[in-house]
Design an enzyme around this catalytic site. Structure first.
Site, PDB file in Angstrom:
ATOM      1  N   GLN A 105       0.850  -1.197   0.000  1.00  0.00           N
ATOM      2  CA  GLN A 105       0.000   0.000   0.000  1.00  0.00           C
ATOM      3  C   GLN A 105       0.886   1.247   0.000  1.00  0.00           C
ATOM      4  O   GLN A 105       0.403   2.357  -0.188  1.00  0.00           O
ATOM      5  CB  GLN A 105      -0.873   0.036   1.261  1.00  0.00           C
ATOM      6  CG  GLN A 105      -1.808  -1.139   1.412  1.00  0.00           C
ATOM      7  CD  GLN A 105      -2.475  -1.118   2.767  1.00  0.00           C
ATOM      8  OE1 GLN A 105      -3.465  -0.418   2.985  1.00  0.00           O
ATOM      9  NE2 GLN A 105      -1.931  -1.867   3.705  1.00  0.00           N
ATOM     10  N   VAL A 107       3.573   4.094  -0.975  1.00  0.00           N
ATOM     11  CA  VAL A 107       3.897   4.813  -2.220  1.00  0.00           C
ATOM     12  C   VAL A 107       5.335   5.343  -2.164  1.00  0.00           C
ATOM     13  O   VAL A 107       5.753   6.092  -3.033  1.00  0.00           O
ATOM     14  CB  VAL A 107       2.900   5.985  -2.442  1.00  0.00           C
ATOM     15  CG1 VAL A 107       1.483   5.455  -2.630  1.00  0.00           C
ATOM     16  CG2 VAL A 107       2.934   6.980  -1.284  1.00  0.00           C
ATOM     17  N   HIS A 123      -1.304   1.365  -4.415  1.00  0.00           N
ATOM     18  CA  HIS A 123      -1.703   2.775  -4.253  1.00  0.00           C
ATOM     19  C   HIS A 123      -0.804   3.708  -5.037  1.00  0.00           C
ATOM     20  O   HIS A 123      -0.814   4.919  -4.823  1.00  0.00           O
ATOM     21  CB  HIS A 123      -1.702   3.164  -2.764  1.00  0.00           C
ATOM     22  CG  HIS A 123      -2.787   2.504  -1.983  1.00  0.00           C
ATOM     23  ND1 HIS A 123      -2.763   2.384  -0.616  1.00  0.00           N
ATOM     24  CD2 HIS A 123      -3.916   1.890  -2.391  1.00  0.00           C
ATOM     25  CE1 HIS A 123      -3.842   1.740  -0.208  1.00  0.00           C
ATOM     26  NE2 HIS A 123      -4.566   1.419  -1.246  1.00  0.00           N
ATOM     27  N   THR A 192       0.425  -2.819   8.705  1.00  0.00           N
ATOM     28  CA  THR A 192      -0.715  -2.053   8.217  1.00  0.00           C
ATOM     29  C   THR A 192      -1.801  -2.021   9.281  1.00  0.00           C
ATOM     30  O   THR A 192      -2.072  -3.011   9.949  1.00  0.00           O
ATOM     31  CB  THR A 192      -1.283  -2.612   6.894  1.00  0.00           C
ATOM     32  OG1 THR A 192      -2.387  -1.793   6.481  1.00  0.00           O
ATOM     33  CG2 THR A 192      -1.735  -4.057   7.010  1.00  0.00           C
TER      34      THR A 192
END
Ligand code: BV8
Ligand code: ZN
Length: 246
Positions: A105, A107, A123, A192
């Site tokens: 997830q 970036v 993402h 996460t």
């Protein structure tokens, strides 16, 4: 006999060592020890801004300079950061020659920098920008910001090549992630908070498809009561330990 606290680690290492098909889902917590602030933790990226303010197409339409300044600030921060032992452990896992997919997830580009190749950046990636009009895609490490750079093809404003809230994930990338989750024997879920959908739901997808799910986090998450093993601690310590035991 290992003390009780080591049993989950041994169990996780044994399942991971035998697995021929492994999927990994990572979030901001795997980059925390590299110095990248997480989203929702103390000192997190959202602290002085609400996600709706910045990581949305509406915010960019309303105030592109504000959104760009935030991303420019983040890029400046992340440019100083290096992959940590957690990122490196996942590269070693990938190089065991198994069927491996790393779904992130994040970036920040740190998995790619560490050498991960079987990587799905669901993402997007902060180091890429795309034209808000013609869709042209550029790798961009040079923009000095903070005003949005212009597209070389059509002159329109460029935007960070990331998925904002309310935007759909790339369907092909999501399909590949879903396939990895349904096909894996073991899924590692690392760092996460399992708040953001549909990415966080991939842990349940793996579980429901019969995968053995191992969570690595500092704290319980909405996924915790569904996973097979929950290893509490820092990813930069637990993942190298897991790799040492398989
Ligand atoms: C979509 C890119 C279809 C940008 C990001 C209800 C209301 C409103 C919306 C929704 C809703 N329910 C669902 C939605 C949709 C929304 C969503 O999920 N909202 C949430 C907030 C409820 N999702 C979307 O909009 C997605 N698109 O659904 O499309 C659609 C289409 C149209 C309309 C509606 C739906 C798109 C989501 C993508 C958003 N973009 N990032 C940017 O980064 O600027 S999300 C952002 O959060 C990052 O990508 C980040 O990765 C992600 C998740 O956060 P985490 O990675 O988990 O990080 P966090 O800080 O939260 O947690 C860190 C964890 O690590 C903690 O648990 C901590 O304990 C742990 N940790 C810390 N240190 C360590 C550690 N663990 C181990 N070791 C350590 N050292
Ligand atoms: Zn353009």
């Amino acid at each position: 006999m290992a003390d009780d606290s080591q049993i989950p680690m041994h169990q996780a290492a044994s399942r991971l060592g035998q697995a021929k098909r492994v999927a990994v889902l990572t979030g901001a917590g795997i980059s925390a020890e590299s110095g990248v602030p997480t989203f929702r933790g103390p000192g997190g990226l959202w602290e002085n801004h609400r996600p709706e303010e910045l990581a949305t197409p509406q915010a960019f339409a309303r105030d592109p300079e504000l959104v760009w300044r935030w991303y420019h600030w983040r890029r400046g921060l992340i440019a100083q950061c290096r992959p940590n032992p957690a990122h490196e452990a996942l590269v070693a896992l990938e190089r065991r020659g198994i069927d491996f997919t790393l779904i992130t997830q994040n970036v920040d580009g740190l998995h790619r920098l560490a050498g991960s190749e079987r990587l799905l950046e669901v993402h997007g990636n902060l180091w890429w920008v795309r034209c808000s009009s013609c869709g042209a895609l550029y790798e961009d490490r040079a923009s000095q910001g903070p005003e949005p750079p212009a597209c070389q093809e059509c002159g329109a404003m460029l935007r960070p090549h990331v998925v904002w809230f309310g935007e759909s994930l790339d369907p092909d990338i999501l399909e590949s992630a879903w396939r990895a989750a349904t096909g894996c024997e073991v899924m590692l879920v690392v760092g996460t908070s399992a708040v953001v959908q549909p990415a966080a739901g991939l842990a349940s997808v793996a579980k429901q498809a019969g995968g053995f799910v191992i969570e690595i986090n500092l704290e319980p998450t909405p996924n915790s009561n569904e996973v097979d093993v929950s290893l509490m601690g820092k990813a930069g310590e637990i993942l190298p330990e897991l790799m040492a035991q398989i």
